[in-house]
Scaffold this active site. Structure first.
Site, mmCIF file in Angstrom:
data_model
loop_
_atom_site.group_PDB
_atom_site.id
_atom_site.type_symbol
_atom_site.label_atom_id
_atom_site.label_comp_id
_atom_site.label_asym_id
_atom_site.label_seq_id
_atom_site.Cartn_x
_atom_site.Cartn_y
_atom_site.Cartn_z
ATOM 1 N N ASP A 155 0.826 -1.268 0.025
ATOM 2 C CA ASP A 155 0.053 -0.008 0.057
ATOM 3 C C ASP A 155 0.974 1.273 -0.127
ATOM 4 O OD1 ASP A 155 -1.986 1.792 -0.081
ATOM 5 O OD2 ASP A 155 -3.135 0.666 1.484
HETATM 6 C C1 NOJ Z 1 -3.907 3.818 0.224
HETATM 7 C C2 NOJ Z 1 -5.262 2.996 0.355
HETATM 8 O O1 NOJ Z 1 -5.060 2.151 1.619
HETATM 9 C C3 NOJ Z 1 -5.385 1.889 -0.723
HETATM 10 O O2 NOJ Z 1 -6.631 1.394 -0.538
HETATM 11 C C4 NOJ Z 1 -5.198 2.500 -2.102
HETATM 12 O O3 NOJ Z 1 -5.516 1.557 -3.041
HETATM 13 C C5 NOJ Z 1 -3.907 3.072 -2.138
HETATM 14 N N1 NOJ Z 1 -3.738 4.154 -1.189
HETATM 15 C C6 NOJ Z 1 -3.328 3.677 -3.550
HETATM 16 O O4 NOJ Z 1 -4.039 4.865 -3.755
#
Ligand code: NOJ
Length: 754
Positions: free
Chosen positions: A275
């Site tokens: 993430d």
């Molecule tokens: C943070 C989020 O937790 C996740 O769900 C998302 O896909 C990513 N950022 C990318 O933007």
């Protein structure tokens, strides 16, 4: 695409072996669009400096791009990249198209409650089509975290609290996005699905985002892992790690989780991406001393792509050169990334799907129709006293509340959504009645006050958090009340601002804003029927206000077509059929709450409710306000003639269970018939109820249909703490019901092992 499978692999291997160490590392790095500007000086002093990217690292070697969703930008970045890249390896474009690109579907928490998994699959297909046309190759969807704590803002992105529901949702949406398993993977306009957040991110301590997760391996395997397994069985090609720690180890550096469970046990050979910034965050977690150490730990945990940090870019080379990491480990990651690019056909056409005219395509009626049907099937009728709903067209309507004519109904993860396309509730209602029958006044803003803690002191930040347009309503409650005097019925469209939900929006109070509640109570004094339409991304606390409604329809965030879908339900053109995928508690003190808890040795029942030493609360009922699976209809469904083919189940003899559903009404409608089980005694205690099957059945007015369930040994088996399937002889109760609390037929069977 390269020719035959084995030839393809050989060619990819050849390509891999021709890459320099730096070029291989580049493939493992994902950056946002601002890194791809032509102005290299601006890149260096701006985003690159911000993440401390070393001067030596070449952006032209990067493997993938994060959240570029504008087709012309995709084209520009890809073209420039290919012109500079020595081996012409195309960039992968990955983005958060979580539940719709331009046309937004209902939030996943709503979708799952439709229990129409074919329709959910279709929504996935439409979402993929719009993304494909925009040149996107991978969507960061679905989110498969089980959620039992509505304080957590991200419950809206999840299919809910129940294992069976999450499994079914996972399978359908992944197949919709990617294409069916073997036959049409990535054919037509399908793209790749990245499931997230691995794992158990949905169970943060105290409902606070990014917080510690700690649970037994038994619970992890029984409840949190199955959704991922279902998605992997549907061949989801990417997995994203979670931000949280699990048993004290951040998921991104967790070898047990990523290697032992994901790679070895579940045989996942796709791309594992972190993430956002999660590798670097292992330092703040207290698991890595610096970015080098963090990169080392992530690589050891078999992470293929570092999303938006310089950890891999700056450190993998040195770690490999010093012999701390093997180059083979890097090669494995790069091979997985190249294979994904190849399977998507990017070597053949790096501009796969890209259509600069695609903005016109999202007006596609088929996408809108799926969005409308799913919105209609996702809304949950929580209450309908004295048949207040449906409305009839001769009633004069006062539409009051901040959501009456609002386009802010898409939910948090819908940044790409086209707000102009949103049909508001007012617009929907006007498709049924003429303008002189409808009067509208919001009466209150979405917020008048918000209980921000002191650390939110900066007004600019408050505005950023709550949005600019949220208070942009007529705020005079007196005017709204005056207007409502002349109406036959009041429709009160109320709820949470979407920015109060989603990532980084955990709350301690789940009550709705005071102004909305005060206005509702004033309206109640008019003694007119009030129909509530509730917009929310999480279960909120309705205990104190629920009595003010004669009928209450939960719209969740219904997406682009919501206004039309809701109006069709209000006027009985469609009949509500959605069910709650997450329990509505009576108060925050009951959280975490879910229907499939274990029994205690001292369960509360009718005989002991006056006793003291009982598992219960002394200041609140133990039951929820609205249980899991709840959802009313305008139809009067009678369940009758419950039938079971045998009281004995064995490995080679399944049982057939059936029930007649009689629609005693003049409406055509759907019912979601639910089958729960309970294992009365097992080596490892099982929940009071577990949903194991659902059947969505359509019934014409006054029609009766037989619904059949097949119960086999697989359906009653359970998972032990090592992940093995267990089956023990003994008694199993089967319940057929309308919700987890509204059971209409019940049988006890005996499972015999031979
Ligand atoms: C943070 C989020 O937790 C996740 O769900 C998302 O896909 C990513 N950022 C990318 O933007």
């Amino acid at each position: 695409m390269f020719k035959e499978i084995s030839d393809e692999k050989k060619e990819l291997k050849r390509l891999l072996s021709s890459l320099s160490l730096e070029e291989k590392i580049g493939q493992t790095v994902q950056l946002t669009s601002n890194f791809f500007s032509e102005d290299l000086h601006a890149v260096k002093t701006g985003p690159a400096a911000e993440i401390h990217l070393s001067e030596e690292f070449q952006i032209s070697q990067v493997g993938s791009v994060l959240n570029v969703t504008d087709p012309s930008e995709v084209k520009k970045i890809q073209e420039r990249h290919l012109a500079k890249s020595r081996h012409k390896i195309p960039l992968l474009f990955m983005a958060d198209i979580v539940y719709g690109n331009k046309i937004i579907f209902p939030i996943p928490l709503a979708q799952s409650g439709s229990y129409d998994f074919n329709l959910i699959k279709l929504a996935g297909k439409e979402l993929a089509k719009e993304s494909y046309n925009a040149g996107i190759h991978v969507t960061f969807s679905p989110m498969l975290d089980i959620v039992r704590d509505p304080r957590w803002g991200r419950v809206m992105e999840s299919p809910g609290e129940d294992v069976y529901t999450v499994e079914q949702y996972a399978r359908s949406i992944v197949q919709g996005i990617q294409g069916d398993k073997d036959s049409d993977m990535f054919s037509d306009s399908h793209i790749a699905s990245c499931i997230k957040h691995f794992a158990a991110y949905g169970a943060p301590d105290s409902g606070k985002d990014y917080n510690t997760v700690d649970m037994s391996e038994l619970r992890f395997r029984r409840e949190y892992l199955p959704g991922y397994i279902a998605a992997l069985e549907a061949n989801a090609r990417l997995v994203m790690t979670a931000f949280n720690t699990l048993e004290g180890i951040p998921c991104t550096g967790n070898e047990w989780l990523n290697k032992e469970i994901l790679r070895e046990e579940l045989e996942f050979d796709g791309v594992l991406i972190t993430d956002h910034s999660a590798i670097e965050e292992m330092i703040a977690h207290g698991y890595a001393v610096d970015k080098r150490d963090a990169a080392f730990k992530a690589a050891k945990a078999s992470i293929d792509i570092d999303m938006m940090t310089s950890s891999y870019a700056n450190n993998l080379k040195d770690l490999i050169n010093k012999g701390q990491l093997s180059e083979e480990l890097l090669d494995e990651s790069v091979m997985r990334i190249l294979e994904l690019k190849n399977d998507l056909g990017l070597f053949e056409n790096p501009f796969r799907g890209l259509d600069l005219e695609s903005t016109g395509k999202y007006l596609d009626e088929s996408t809108k129709n799926v969005a409308k049907e799913l919105a209609s099937k996702s809304c949950v009728l929580l209450k309908n006293d004295k048949h207040t709903l449906p409305l009839n067209k001769s009633q004069k309507i006062a539409l009051v509340g901040p959501f009456g004519d609002s386009k802010l109904t898409l939910g948090f993860w819908a940044f790409t959504g086209d707000k102009d396309q949103v049909i508001t509730l007012k617009e929907g209602v006007l498709q049924h009645i003429s303008a002189d029958m409808l009067h509208i006044h919001s009466g209150t803003a979405m917020f008048s006050e918000f209980n921000f803690p002191d650390e939110f002191s900066d007004p600019a930040f408050r505005e950023l958090f709550l949005g600019k347009d949220v208070n942009n309503y007529q705020k005079d409650s007196h005017e709204a009340i005056k207007m409502a005097h002349g109406a036959d019925v009041i429709v009160f469209a109320f709820g949470e601002n979407f920015l109060e939900t989603g990532e980084g929006a955990s709350k301690t109070s789940l009550m709705l804003p005071k102004d909305q509640i005060c206005l509702l109570k004033e309206l109640r004094k008019l003694k007119k029927p009030i129909i509530g339409v509730l917009y929310t991304g999480r279960p909120v606390i309705l205990t104190e206000i629920e009595e003010n409604f004669d009928a209450l329809l939960l719209a969740w965030y219904p997406g682009t077509m919501g206004g039309q879908a809701i109006a069709d339900l209000l006027y009985g053109e469609k009949v509500p059929s959605g069910k709650l995928s997450m329990t509505f508690p009576r108060n925050e003190g009951q959280i975490p709450i879910h229907y499939s808890q274990l029994n205690t040795g001292r369960p509360l029942n009718a005989d002991n409710c006056n006793g003291r030493f009982i598992s219960r609360y002394i200041d609140s009922p133990s039951s929820p306000l609205y249980p899991f699976g709840h959802g009313l209809s305008y139809c009067d469904f009678v369940y009758k003639n419950g039938y079971i083919s045998s009281m004995q189940l064995s490995p080679d003899k399944e049982i057939v269970l059936s029930i007649d559903i009689q629609n005693n009404s003049d409406f055509d409608g759907d019912e979601v018939v639910q089958l729960y089980i309970r294992d009365l005694a097992a080596d490892i205690v099982r929940p009071k109820k577990e949903l194991v099957s659902t059947e969505r059945v359509s019934l014409r007015a006054n029609e009766c249909k037989t619904v059949t369930f097949v119960v086999n040994s697989e359906l009653i088996s359970y998972i032990d703490k090592k992940g093995n399937t267990q089956l023990e002889p003994g008694l199993i109760e089967l319940y057929i019901g309308r919700s987890s609390e509204d059971i209409r037929s019940q049988f006890t069977i005996d499972y015999v092992s031979s």
